[in-house]
Scaffold this motif. Structure first.
Motif, short mmCIF file in Angstrom:
data_model
loop_
_atom_site.label_atom_id
_atom_site.label_comp_id
_atom_site.label_asym_id
_atom_site.label_seq_id
_atom_site.Cartn_x
_atom_site.Cartn_y
_atom_site.Cartn_z
N LYS A 131 47.24 -51.92 -28.63
CA LYS A 131 46.93 -52.33 -29.99
C LYS A 131 45.51 -52.87 -30.16
O LYS A 131 44.95 -52.80 -31.25
N LYS A 132 44.92 -53.46 -29.11
CA LYS A 132 43.61 -54.09 -29.24
C LYS A 132 42.67 -53.61 -28.13
O LYS A 132 43.13 -53.31 -27.02
N VAL A 133 41.37 -53.58 -28.44
CA VAL A 133 40.39 -53.13 -27.45
C VAL A 133 40.36 -54.07 -26.25
O VAL A 133 40.09 -53.64 -25.12
N GLU A 134 40.65 -55.35 -26.47
CA GLU A 134 40.62 -56.31 -25.36
C GLU A 134 41.82 -56.13 -24.41
O GLU A 134 41.84 -56.68 -23.31
N ASP A 135 42.82 -55.34 -24.86
CA ASP A 135 43.98 -55.10 -24.01
C ASP A 135 43.78 -53.93 -23.06
O ASP A 135 44.62 -53.68 -22.18
N VAL A 136 42.70 -53.20 -23.23
CA VAL A 136 42.43 -52.03 -22.37
C VAL A 136 42.02 -52.50 -20.98
O VAL A 136 41.15 -53.36 -20.83
N GLU A 137 42.64 -51.94 -19.96
CA GLU A 137 42.33 -52.28 -18.57
C GLU A 137 41.72 -51.08 -17.86
O GLU A 137 41.68 -49.97 -18.39
N TYR A 138 41.26 -51.33 -16.63
CA TYR A 138 40.61 -50.29 -15.84
C TYR A 138 41.53 -49.08 -15.66
O TYR A 138 41.07 -47.93 -15.77
N ILE A 139 42.82 -49.32 -15.43
CA ILE A 139 43.76 -48.23 -15.23
C ILE A 139 43.87 -47.35 -16.48
O ILE A 139 44.05 -46.13 -16.40
N ASP A 140 43.73 -47.97 -17.67
CA ASP A 140 43.76 -47.21 -18.93
C ASP A 140 42.51 -46.34 -19.06
O ASP A 140 42.59 -45.19 -19.52
N ALA A 141 41.37 -46.91 -18.65
CA ALA A 141 40.11 -46.15 -18.69
C ALA A 141 40.19 -44.94 -17.76
O ALA A 141 39.73 -43.85 -18.10
N ARG A 142 40.79 -45.15 -16.58
CA ARG A 142 40.96 -44.05 -15.62
C ARG A 142 41.90 -42.98 -16.18
O ARG A 142 41.66 -41.77 -16.00
N LEU A 143 42.94 -43.40 -16.87
CA LEU A 143 43.90 -42.47 -17.46
C LEU A 143 43.23 -41.64 -18.56
O LEU A 143 43.49 -40.44 -18.69
N PHE A 144 42.35 -42.27 -19.33
CA PHE A 144 41.62 -41.56 -20.38
C PHE A 144 40.70 -40.51 -19.75
O PHE A 144 40.58 -39.39 -20.26
N LEU A 145 40.05 -40.88 -18.65
CA LEU A 145 39.18 -39.94 -17.94
C LEU A 145 39.99 -38.74 -17.45
O LEU A 145 39.54 -37.58 -17.57
N THR A 146 41.17 -38.99 -16.91
CA THR A 146 42.04 -37.91 -16.46
C THR A 146 42.42 -36.98 -17.61
O THR A 146 42.45 -35.75 -17.46
N LYS A 147 42.68 -37.58 -18.76
CA LYS A 147 43.04 -36.79 -19.95
C LYS A 147 41.90 -35.87 -20.37
O LYS A 147 42.12 -34.71 -20.74
N LEU A 148 40.68 -36.35 -20.28
CA LEU A 148 39.51 -35.53 -20.63
C LEU A 148 39.38 -34.35 -19.68
O LEU A 148 39.07 -33.23 -20.11
N TYR A 149 39.63 -34.60 -18.40
CA TYR A 149 39.57 -33.52 -17.41
C TYR A 149 40.67 -32.49 -17.68
O TYR A 149 40.45 -31.28 -17.54
N GLU A 150 41.86 -32.97 -18.05
CA GLU A 150 42.97 -32.06 -18.32
C GLU A 150 42.68 -31.16 -19.51
O GLU A 150 43.19 -30.04 -19.59
N GLU A 151 41.86 -31.64 -20.44
CA GLU A 151 41.47 -30.83 -21.60
C GLU A 151 40.34 -29.87 -21.27
O GLU A 151 39.83 -29.17 -22.14
N GLN A 152 39.94 -29.86 -19.99
CA GLN A 152 38.92 -28.94 -19.47
C GLN A 152 37.58 -29.05 -20.22
O GLN A 152 36.94 -28.06 -20.53
N MET A 153 37.20 -30.29 -20.49
CA MET A 153 35.91 -30.53 -21.13
C MET A 153 34.78 -30.36 -20.10
O MET A 153 34.99 -30.55 -18.91
N ALA A 154 33.61 -30.01 -20.59
CA ALA A 154 32.45 -29.86 -19.72
C ALA A 154 32.09 -31.21 -19.11
O ALA A 154 32.33 -32.27 -19.71
N ARG A 155 31.51 -31.17 -17.92
CA ARG A 155 31.16 -32.41 -17.22
C ARG A 155 30.19 -33.26 -18.04
O ARG A 155 30.28 -34.49 -18.06
#
Length: 297
Positions: A43-67
């Protein structure tokens, strides 16, 4: 969250003096992360943790975005959280330790001489907009300035006696860039036969050099649209984008013996390494010429 994004974009515009195009990229990157937060019930930006940031990065890779795209998005979010830290909105940056993908050394695309001639031919005409388009293309190719810098040019930034242009670049940096006789002739013709007509016709009063069909100042988005239309009219094939004119300027300068430091100054690069990328293009050009023409290559 919308208020935090609004304040961050204002910071980029006022303090960082970023272009409209760059700010729009930041906005889209952060809004994409907001959607990810909703999906993850954060719900809040302050609730985002490192593991969430890593999960977002994984999601971007799964969408086959350019490096390069993934790297930009992570950089945008890292800057966003750094801003929130500075404003004491959060106590840690979850994107600080997220590793960005290594960027491949992709050589910049550029137009060959024959392709530039086709672009200029596509601008020929006596109509006010055709005259404007020719001046726009001539100036961009003559100076290598960015589209955003071109949109910011004012009438008093041009010195026809010295054939120089005052360019306001990134981070409020200013530089003088010379232009040649072709650009000089095209700009003078545009000012005399096109700009005045467009402004008077629509009763606009401002000092911007390039104007749109309604007589108002031409925006970076408007310039990109015009360049895309010229490119389509010239029937050029392959992957083409307006920034190629800047690449073409640098490549043609170096191919014709220009000094690397001089090209750096003209482009407004803070670091020589940014300009050195074009030497790889010219080296490849020399290599191909050697292989094609040397009898024992």
């Amino acid at each position: 969250m919308e208020d935090e994004l609004k304040f961050f974009l204002q910071y980029l515009q006022i303090e960082k003096n970023y272009s409209e195009y760059t700010i729009d990229n930041y906005r889209r990157d952060i809004e994409q992360f907001y959607k990810f937060m909703i999906e993850q019930s954060i719900k809040k930006v302050e609730d985002v943790e490192y593991i969430d940031a890593r999960l977002f990065l994984t999601k971007l890779y799964e969408e086959q975005m350019a490096r390069t795209t993934v790297s930009r998005k992570i950089s945008s979010l890292r800057s966003f959280y750094r801003f929130l830290e500075r404003e004491n909105k959060i106590t840690g940056n979850p994107f600080l330790l997220v590793s960005q993908p290594k960027k491949g050394k992709r050589l910049p695309d550029f137009f060959y001489d024959e392709e530039m001639q086709a672009l200029f031919a596509a601008c020929e005409g006596e109509e006010p907009l055709a005259i404007r388009n020719k001046a726009l293309l001539e100036l961009l190719y003559a100076t290598g300035i960015r589209v955003s810098e071109c949109a910011n040019i004012q009438m008093n930034d041009i010195d026809f006696e010295l054939c120089t242009l005052l360019v306001k670049g990134k981070g409020k940096k200013e530089r003088y860039v010379p232009f040649g006789s072709f650009a000089e002739e095209a700009i003078k013709r545009y000012i005399q036969k096109s700009r005045s007509i467009l402004i008077q016709k629509n009763d606009h009063q401002h000092s911007a050099l390039f104007v749109n069909a309604r007589g108002g100042p031409l925006t970076p988005r408007g310039i990109r649209h015009i360049l895309n239309q010229i490119i389509k009219k010239a029937s050029l094939s392959g992957k083409i984008h307006p920034h190629m004119l800047r690449h073409t300027f640098a490549t043609h300068m170096l191919n014709n013996g220009a000094d690397l430091r001089a090209v750096q100054e003209l482009l407004g690069h803070s670091h020589l390494s940014s300009t050195q990328l074009y030497t790889h293009v010219t080296n490849e050009h020399l290599r191909k010429s050697y292989l094609n023409h040397h009898p024992r290559a």
